[in-house]
Design a protein around this motif. Structure first.
Motif, short mmCIF file in Angstrom:
data_model
loop_
_atom_site.label_atom_id
_atom_site.label_comp_id
_atom_site.label_asym_id
_atom_site.label_seq_id
_atom_site.Cartn_x
_atom_site.Cartn_y
_atom_site.Cartn_z
N LYS A 92 0.84 -1.21 0.00
CA LYS A 92 0.00 0.00 0.00
C LYS A 92 0.87 1.25 0.00
O LYS A 92 0.57 2.25 -0.66
N TYR A 130 -10.26 -3.20 0.69
CA TYR A 130 -11.00 -1.95 0.89
C TYR A 130 -10.15 -0.84 1.51
O TYR A 130 -10.68 0.23 1.84
N GLY A 131 -8.85 -1.07 1.67
CA GLY A 131 -7.97 0.02 2.12
C GLY A 131 -7.68 0.96 0.96
O GLY A 131 -8.27 0.85 -0.11
N LYS A 132 -6.77 1.90 1.18
CA LYS A 132 -6.41 2.85 0.12
C LYS A 132 -5.93 2.08 -1.11
O LYS A 132 -5.06 1.23 -1.00
N HIS A 133 -6.52 2.38 -2.28
CA HIS A 133 -6.22 1.69 -3.53
C HIS A 133 -6.61 0.20 -3.47
O HIS A 133 -6.01 -0.64 -4.13
N GLY A 134 -7.63 -0.13 -2.65
CA GLY A 134 -8.06 -1.52 -2.49
C GLY A 134 -8.55 -2.13 -3.80
O GLY A 134 -9.12 -1.44 -4.66
N LEU A 158 -12.25 -1.54 -4.62
CA LEU A 158 -12.72 -0.16 -4.74
C LEU A 158 -12.76 0.25 -6.21
O LEU A 158 -11.81 0.01 -6.95
N GLU A 160 -11.84 5.17 0.44
CA GLU A 160 -11.33 3.98 1.13
C GLU A 160 -12.26 3.63 2.29
O GLU A 160 -12.77 4.50 2.99
#
Length: 654
Positions: free
Chosen positions: A222, A506-510, A513, A519
């Motif tokens: 990430k 589903y985190g940043k840049h998941g 998504l 996020e």
């Protein structure tokens, strides 16, 4: 620097340089310039790395005149002029250039083009960013947040043995980092303000050291993505914190225990009085909130966010709880005599809801439920943690609730045995329990499916993952939740797998998504919160869309698990004393046992017992030369090689 010249990684410590001194001023410079243009004030003629090596070799005689090997210092004058010319023309470091700054002191005369630095200094991160932006460099700063107590211990062992100076420097470092986050963090006030920074992207990225050690490659990838690095490189992760962590009880002396008891008494005295009659909050139109924040693990953070959203009073609250079984409530002949209980909560235990803006804060542990025991199997994995009104433990003694609530759970939240294609989040209640999601006594929630369960019902959900030191988390788990090491370790492995999957998807840049999606999983450094306090917290509020300036008391619950300086010294000396005594009694197991080749050289016994005669002769010779054991002075008894705990040495490690 990479071979193509596109990337350069710059390592910066706060402070940077040689060991600290008692009477030394704290120096803060504007920027850390490219290495070719960097020199120390003390000896600008020497390349910085060579000068640093020389300072290190000098040790405590570093104030005396430096001496270098002339061969190593020999430098082609033409090459030197080329470097200085580049520093002046490209990096704009020159005493003659009034419109540009040098980053530190400007070199003069033959050193015009060098930035000159003290031996120990801080770099102002904010001006460091602006120094490079103004020269057309796309700069990003990664702030690695680590437990402050452990960082201080490490610093005292390493490059600053003076506790007061180290503490003063830590405060300067934190203030520098806080300013940089406020101005160039995710929502920084200066983003996009310079003509050279039209993109307005964040320039300061906070990274949790503890999160990196726990989540490893998932967390690292990430970070790569945030920095624009295309790589699958994974290093060996070695937790530098573990050696400092001890049981909390080991660290608490009598004074600390008395202080904690006093704090608890003050806390009890400040509670609001228990109401004679309980007036529940007015019922909500919907059991589903508009905005849901699920906090995994940290009661401190879930309570802070609940207060900030108006879902929980800062002084705590009295609340009526429905007990989950007749056993809990107390029963006579199988009939529940008191299915409700009025309890005081000083923190969010399950959920807290606000009437304004319709926020709900949900506290989620992994696993959730009762404490583990020896007969436990691996806790079950459920799909979601449903709204509290529709939640029950799967037990035949569970008391049915208001039929209106059950109807709401069925019709609005679609929790029903016949609600295909909707799911219940756990096991669907049947018959009189139709409308409830029934849970085991101890279970895990799959965070990924938990997010999807709420999204499918129109709820704007965000999951907050506090990243805390693994060793300390395990100590706390073994103390409060699960007393069996093997069971606790298995639980931790399961929890980590669940968090990793959710962060990847589903985190940043998941991976799940879509373009433009926000996020849904935010990783937060627990240690960063304790160090940066309001600056980091308000940045989190901004990410979550919370409009608040509420700031809690930041109490470091990690500190009691970190070995103290005096303890470290005490155990070190006790161990060394024991080893010396053991080797004196058993020389055949001591130095010669560990290094038999040295024993052979000196005529001492080797591990297989050879040369024993030679060894005996050597001992006799040493005895004749005066190596006798000294008798104690008159009036002086034998001294034990062990310290008593009450007499442990308090001096700092050197």
């Amino acid at each position: 620097m990479s071979l193509d010249g596109e990337w350069e990684i710059q390592h910066l410590s706060l402070p940077w340089g040689w060991e600290c001194k008692e009477d030394e001023d704290i120096n803060v410079v504007e920027a850390l310039v490219p290495e070719e243009c960097f020199r120390y004030e003390r000896d600008p003629s020497t390349e910085s790395r060579m000068a640093a090596d020389a300072f290190a070799r000098q040790g405590r005689r570093r104030d005396s005149k430096l001496s270098f090997d002339p061969k190593k210092l020999a430098q082609n004058q033409e090459e030197k002029e080329q470097v200085l010319s580049k520093c002046r023309d490209e990096v704009k470091i020159s005493e003659e250039n009034d419109s540009w700054t040098c980053g530190a002191g400007c070199g003069v005369g033959e050193y015009n083009g060098f930035a000159l630095y003290p031996q120990r200094f801080f770099v102002n991160i904010t001006s460091h960013i602006e120094f490079y932006l103004s020269r057309g460099v796309d700069i990003k700063v990664v702030l690695s947040m680590r437990d402050r107590t452990i960082s201080s211990r490490s610093k005292l062992k390493g490059h600053c043995h003076i506790a007061d100076v180290g503490s003063r420097e830590d405060k300067v470092a934190l203030s520098i980092m806080a300013e940089a986050i406020e101005k160039y963090g995710k929502h920084g006030s200066r983003l996009g303000s310079l003509p050279e920074d039209a993109s307005g992207k964040e320039r300061v990225i906070i990274v949790s050291y503890e999160g990196m050690m726990e989540m490893q490659e998932v967390y690292l990838y990430k970070l790569y993505h945030q920095l624009g690095i295309k790589s699958t490189y994974v290093p060996s992760f070695e937790d530098g914190n573990e050696k400092y962590v001890v049981d909390a009880a080991t660290n608490l002396d009598k004074l600390e225990l008395e202080q904690k008891q006093q704090e608890q008494k003050v806390e009890l005295d400040s509670r609001p009085l228990k109401p004679q009659t309980y007036h529940p909050p007015p019922p909500k139109e919907s059991l589903l909130p508009k905005k849901l924040i699920t906090v995994v693990g940290s009661s401190f953070l879930s309570t802070t966010l609940a207060v900030a959203t108006g879902a929980f009073p800062s002084e705590g609250r009295w609340i009526e709880r429905v007990l989950s079984s007749s056993f809990d409530a107390g029963s006579v002949d199988g009939h529940v005599k008191n299915p409700h209980e009025l309890v005081f909560e000083d923190s969010v235990r399950r959920t807290a809801s606000s009437l304004i803006d319709d926020w709900e804060i949900q506290q989620l542990s992994l696993p959730l439920g009762w404490k583990c025991n020896e007969t436990d199997h691996t806790p079950d994995l459920v799909e979601a943690l449903v709204p509290e009104k529709c939640y029950r433990v799967d037990s035949p003694s569970t008391t049915p609730d208001d039929p209106k609530i059950l109807e709401q759970c069925r019709n609005e939240i679609h929790i029903a045995e016949d609600s295909t294609p909707w799911t219940c989040g756990a096991m669907c209640g049947r018959d009189q329990y139709n409308g409830y999601a029934l849970y085991p006594e101890r279970f895990f929630v799959n965070i990924t499916s938990h997010i999807e369960w709420y999204l499918s019902r129109g709820v704007d959900i965000t999951v907050v993952l506090p990243m805390r030191d693994h060793s300390i988390s395990m100590k706390e788990k073994l103390k409060d939740d699960c007393l069996m090491d093997a069971r606790a370790e298995k639980d931790n492995e399961m929890a980590l797998a669940i968090k990793k999957e959710a962060y990847k998807k589903y985190g940043k840049h998941g991976s799940l998504l879509k373009s433009g999606d926000k996020e849904r999983v935010i990783a937060v450094s627990y240690e960063g919160l304790l160090g940066l306090k309001e600056v980091y917290l308000f940045d989190l509020y901004h990410q979550l869309g919370i409009n608040s300036t509420y700031s809690p008391a930041f109490i470091d619950d990690n500190a009691k698990y970190v070995t103290s300086q005096s303890q470290s010294n005490f155990w070190k000396q006790r161990f060394m004393g024991h080893r010396r005594g053991h080797e004196k009694k058993h020389p055949e197991r001591g130095h010669e046992k560990r290094h038999p080749e040295r024993g052979m050289e000196k005529g001492l016994p080797s591990s297989d017992g050879q040369n024993s005669q030679s060894s005996e002769n050597s001992r006799k010779q040493r005895h004749q030369r005066g190596h006798k054991k000294r008798a104690p002075k008159e009036g002086q008894g034998k001294r034990s090689r062990f310290f008593r705990w009450s007499e442990r040495p308090e001096q700092s490690e050197q």
